[in-house]
Enzyme design. Structure first.
Site, PDB file in Angstrom:
ATOM      1  N   THR A   1       0.856  -1.180   0.000  1.00  0.00           N
ATOM      2  CA  THR A   1       0.000   0.000   0.000  1.00  0.00           C
ATOM      3  C   THR A   1       0.893   1.231   0.000  1.00  0.00           C
ATOM      4  O   THR A   1       2.115   1.137  -0.120  1.00  0.00           O
ATOM      5  CB  THR A   1      -0.918   0.003   1.236  1.00  0.00           C
ATOM      6  N   CYS A   2       0.266   2.401   0.161  1.00  0.00           N
ATOM      7  CA  CYS A   2       1.048   3.634   0.141  1.00  0.00           C
ATOM      8  C   CYS A   2       1.949   3.768   1.361  1.00  0.00           C
ATOM      9  O   CYS A   2       2.882   4.573   1.352  1.00  0.00           O
ATOM     10  CB  CYS A   2       0.134   4.852   0.026  1.00  0.00           C
TER      11      CYS A   2
ATOM     12  N   HIS B   1      -0.791  -9.674  13.463  1.00  0.00           N
ATOM     13  CA  HIS B   1      -0.407  -8.470  12.711  1.00  0.00           C
ATOM     14  C   HIS B   1      -1.365  -8.223  11.543  1.00  0.00           C
ATOM     15  O   HIS B   1      -1.859  -7.103  11.376  1.00  0.00           O
ATOM     16  CB  HIS B   1       1.023  -8.614  12.196  1.00  0.00           C
TER      17      HIS B   1
ATOM     18  N   GLU C   1      -9.163   3.501   9.371  1.00  0.00           N
ATOM     19  CA  GLU C   1      -9.537   3.689   7.960  1.00  0.00           C
ATOM     20  C   GLU C   1      -9.852   2.333   7.330  1.00  0.00           C
ATOM     21  O   GLU C   1      -9.247   1.315   7.646  1.00  0.00           O
ATOM     22  CB  GLU C   1      -8.425   4.422   7.206  1.00  0.00           C
ATOM     23  N   GLY C   2     -10.839   2.329   6.439  1.00  0.00           N
ATOM     24  CA  GLY C   2     -11.344   1.077   5.888  1.00  0.00           C
ATOM     25  C   GLY C   2     -10.799   0.711   4.524  1.00  0.00           C
ATOM     26  O   GLY C   2     -11.100  -0.371   4.013  1.00  0.00           O
TER      27      GLY C   2
ATOM     28  N   GLN D   1      -7.465  -3.283  -0.200  1.00  0.00           N
ATOM     29  CA  GLN D   1      -6.089  -3.602  -0.583  1.00  0.00           C
ATOM     30  C   GLN D   1      -5.731  -5.033  -0.207  1.00  0.00           C
ATOM     31  O   GLN D   1      -4.996  -5.717  -0.931  1.00  0.00           O
ATOM     32  CB  GLN D   1      -5.152  -2.586   0.071  1.00  0.00           C
TER      33      GLN D   1
ATOM     34  N   GLY E   1      -5.033  11.162 -11.673  1.00  0.00           N
ATOM     35  CA  GLY E   1      -5.138   9.725 -11.461  1.00  0.00           C
ATOM     36  C   GLY E   1      -6.596   9.307 -11.414  1.00  0.00           C
ATOM     37  O   GLY E   1      -7.468  10.114 -11.073  1.00  0.00           O
TER      38      GLY E   1
ATOM     39  N   GLY F   1      -7.353   5.866 -10.250  1.00  0.00           N
ATOM     40  CA  GLY F   1      -7.387   4.608  -9.521  1.00  0.00           C
ATOM     41  C   GLY F   1      -8.316   4.682  -8.333  1.00  0.00           C
ATOM     42  O   GLY F   1      -9.107   5.623  -8.179  1.00  0.00           O
TER      43      GLY F   1
ATOM     44  N   MET G   1      -7.744   5.179  -5.054  1.00  0.00           N
ATOM     45  CA  MET G   1      -7.535   6.285  -4.131  1.00  0.00           C
ATOM     46  C   MET G   1      -7.967   7.613  -4.755  1.00  0.00           C
ATOM     47  O   MET G   1      -8.601   8.450  -4.101  1.00  0.00           O
ATOM     48  CB  MET G   1      -6.063   6.360  -3.720  1.00  0.00           C
TER      49      MET G   1
END
Length: 593
Positions: free
Chosen positions: A49-50, A99, A114-115, A120, A192, A194, A196
């Site tokens: 992810t980011c 984890h 955050e969902g 992802q 963008g 995508g 996000m």
């Protein structure tokens, strides 16, 4: 279960390193393929992810697995292993499960709760399934993580503990003001198309922006997103798509811009942003010069404003004063320059030096003078020259400010305040889309992943987080028990298969001894023998499953195989058949990612 995860995230590594280590789609595919081709791993999945890069694998050796996965991460990220290793974390077996479940619930996110991470995780599982790198363990693990994440969001108020990264970023842009009030009537540019970027566009549309412009390298995706926004029932926004080469012109029209692309290089340079701000305001976007920079340039009280104009004060007190200190004496054991820096404005000659030097230092200086290490005549000559220089400096000071200062402190340099931003930028890409130098431009406010990480470090945690943590702990225990129970299932199946073969063999021998036995009697005898065997095996097999589900219960499968002399190949074939059936079912039921 020998689950191993090796990774790095915003909690373990600086954003600059995460940016360099980010993996594009092709690199993720190659990493998965190389991982399952390596000796210690039989399954693999990548969660990228980011703000995190994690490699999950089912390994048969812990130390070899850690070494291999770390090396593969370094090779495919392009960051050297020695540089990457200090920032890697490793979780094994139950800790690895804990984890991933925490990640799925948003507890490990930059913005707690955050969902977006659920989507992802789903994408990561879909990719591993498509490449056939996810077997029974990782299929079960990731699907259970998705269920745990959904349970946390539905049963608790974890959503109140934080927002999506987009919402949090917009709150940082608005400096904590109500996002809807701040965004209302603004013109937005989204770079963008995508997931996000689409979320950012939808969030801005709901916040009440007047116009949204979508720029993307694939025009069809930009046009599709623009149509969705323009025809949405819950928004009333003008939306249109433009090609990427129109971005510089659109920046000059935009009030706020959000960028989140998969580009490996910068999408918006500092020069592009400066030109856009200048075109919008008519003023250069040069950043203000700091006090240190002004003094280094010899500008004294001069300061550079956001407009680029230099203003010089007419106040004579802000004019640089001539120096009033004398340089160090040759051969002296004291660092006189350091004393001068500690007590600026004092001469190191004469009694005035006492105010800046402690007793021990004065004693050291006196010993040096008494020992006569400097020729007295030379010292007298130097003293006279120093006195002359001091008198000249004091005279120049008196002529400038009208008095002789007993102690001169440096005048504070006033830095011009930055003008109100004319352009707000939100960079959610990793690696970054917007040049970090934009932070220094006047008239621009940039919020990127690095600044979001700093802002989220002090974000308050909601009380619901404790409840989510309890859910995670319970689900980890249940998953571990299910996996351990599943581990012994092939052995139990092999035992019952062997018992059925023994029954069939004995019935066949009975038929040889009693060839005249009719079908009714044969069926009754067969059923009776099977019932006896089932009753004998029922209690041991149920109990061994219960024991195997407890921590440390993996050894019961080995004991069962040893006690009943079960063929290991038979057990393995049962396990492989189960894995094949699971993969086939997952392929049918997965659906679109």
């Amino acid at each position: 279960m020998s689950l191993l995860v090796v990774g790095l995230s915003h909690r373990s590594a600086p954003v600059s390193l995460l940016e360099r280590a980010s993996l594009h789609t092709d690199a993720r595919i190659k990493l998965l393929q190389d991982t399952v081709a390596a000796e210690p791993a039989t399954e693999a999945a990548v969660l990228a992810t980011c703000n995190r890069i994690e490699l999950y694998a089912d390994v048969d050796k812990f130390h070899a697995g850690v070494a291999e996965l770390s090396t593969l991460l370094a090779q495919h990220s392009g960051v050297g292993l020695e540089e990457l290793t200090p920032y890697l974390y490793v979780h094994y077996e139950d800790r690895a499960v804990h984890h991933l479940f925490s990640v799925a619930c948003g507890l490990d996110s930059m913005v707690v709760g955050e969902g977006q991470i659920l989507g992802q995780i789903k994408d990561s599982l879909a990719r591993a399934q498509d490449l056939h790198t996810a077997g029974r363990l990782l299929n079960d693990l990731f699907q259970q993580a998705l269920r745990v994440g959904k349970r946390a969001h539905s049963e608790t108020g974890i959503d109140r503990a934080g927002q999506s990264l987009v919402t949090f970023g917009l709150e940082q842009l608005s400096r904590g003001a109500d996002v809807a009030a701040w965004a209302r009537g603004k013109k937005a540019l989204v770079i963008g198309a995508g997931s996000m970027s689409s979320l950012a566009a939808a969030t801005l549309a709901r916040a009440g922006v007047a116009e949204i412009v979508i720029a993307n390298r694939t025009p069809e995706r930009a046009e599709r997103l623009a149509r969705i926004l323009a025809t949405g029932d819950d928004t009333d926004v003008l939306a249109r798509a433009v090609p990427m080469d129109a971005v510089p012109a659109e920046l000059a029209r935009a009030d706020v811009a959000v960028s989140c692309t998969g580009a490996t290089g910068l999408v918006l340079t500092a020069g592009t942003i400066a030109t856009a701000v200048e075109g919008r305001t008519g003023l250069p976007a040069a950043g203000p010069v700091t006090g240190d920079a002004a003094r280094a340039a010899g500008s004294g009280a001069a300061e550079t404003h956001g407009s680029g104009r230099t203003a010089v004060s007419a106040d004579p007190r802000e004019t640089p004063l001539p120096p009033t200190t004398v340089g160090a004496e040759e051969g002296c054991p004291l660092d006189l320059a350091a004393v001068a820096a500690a007590e600026p404005g004092f001469s190191l000659m004469g009694e005035s030096a006492v105010a800046g030097i402690d007793a021990a230092t004065l004693e050291q200086h006196g010993t040096w003078v008494d020992n006569g290490t400097v020729d007295r005549r030379e010292a007298a000559r130097r003293s006279a020259e120093a006195d002359a220089e001091l008198i000249t400096a004091l005279a120049a000071t008196a002529a400038t400010v009208g008095r002789i200062p007993e102690r001169r402190r440096p005048e504070p340099v006033v830095v011009a305040p930055r003008p109100e931003p004319a352009l707000f930028l939100l960079d959610l890409a990793m690696p970054r889309d917007v040049d970090a130098a934009v932070h220094r431009l006047a008239g621009v406010r940039l919020v990127d992943i690095e600044s979001l990480a700093e802002a989220s470090a002090d974000a308050p945690m909601a009380a619901d987080v404790d409840q989510v943590r309890r859910i995670v702990s319970d689900e980890v225990a249940a998953f571990g028990a299910a996996q351990r129970a599943a581990h012994i299932t092939p052995t139990v199946v092999a035992l019952r298969t062997m018992a059925a073969d023994v029954v069939a063999g004995e019935i066949a021998r009975l038929e040889g001894r009693l060839p005249g036995m009719d079908d009714k009697h044969r069926a009754e005898i067969t059923q009776t023998v099977r019932r006896v065997v089932d009753k004998l095996l029922h209690a041991p097999t149920v109990r061994v499953k219960q024991l195997a589900a407890e921590p440390g219960g993996a050894g019961y499968a080995d004991a069962l195989r040893t006690l009943f002399d079960l063929d290991p190949e038979t057990v393995a074939s049962v396990s492989q058949a189960d894995d094949s059936n699971t993969s086939e079912k997952n392929g049918r039921n997965r659906g679109p990612a």
